[in-house]
Design a protein around this motif. Structure first.
Motif: not given
Length: 185
Positions: A74-84, A129-143
């Motif tokens: 999850s730190e990968a997503l956090s750091r990418n968000i902070m860069k943005c 978010l899309h790039d993170y999900c593709l790379a990590s295998g994670q998927s957002i549960n929109y429901d």
């Protein structure tokens, strides 16, 4: 935002890559991956165990190491968000004057985000978010995911942001881990 089957979907290559990027030694990474990848499963068929098989991704729920490994990816997503945020692509929110922008917090497979919503900025966030999900295998549960807006947000803005991200808007996000999400001012 709720991550769907968060532990089951972790790509091992992504975990290794994030640990390397964070500066973990190869020895440590190999030890961690030995713990993660040596598991095997078998399915009961008519009351008898079938042939054992080994998974190729995922973290074992109940393993004391798994929550920490989930935080590492999850730190990968956090750091990418902070860069943005630093580059101005996304706008975070300050919790108090003089404090740094605070926008992400991972709590038991859930991601809490505090963002200022501008459509152009949110397009970049959706892409991230899309790039993170593709790379990590994670998927957002929109429901199970929801968006809460401040009281002074116009209804048209709430509606457009909600449809842009594909996440429903709510007037009260409820509780998380038994505690109210909103405490007041």
């Amino acid at each position: 935002m709720d991550m769907s089957k968060a532990f089951d979907r972790v790509e091992w290559d992504f975990l290794v890559g994030v640990m390397k990027k964070l500066g973990f030694s190869d020895f440590w990474i190999n030890m961690v991956m030995a713990c993660v990848s040596t598991v095997s499963f078998s399915v009961l068929v008519n009351g008898k165990p079938g042939q054992p098989f080994q998974p190729t991704r995922g973290l074992r729920q109940g393993d004391p190491l798994s929550p920490y490994l989930f935080l590492i990816i999850s730190e990968a997503l956090s750091r990418n968000i902070m860069k943005c945020i630093e580059s101005g692509e996304i706008k975070g929110i300050r919790i108090a004057r003089g404090r740094p922008y605070s926008i992400t917090s991972f709590l038991h497979r859930r991601l809490v985000l505090l963002l200022k919503g501008r459509s152009t900025k949110l397009l970049r966030f959706r892409e991230l978010l899309h790039d993170y999900c593709l790379a990590s295998g994670q998927s957002i549960n929109y429901d199970k995911s929801c968006m809460y807006f401040s009281q002074n947000t116009p209804a048209t803005t709430m509606s457009s942001i909600s449809s842009l991200l594909g996440i429903k808007e709510v007037s009260n996000p409820g509780t998380h881990l038994g505690l109210p999400t909103i405490w007041g001012r």
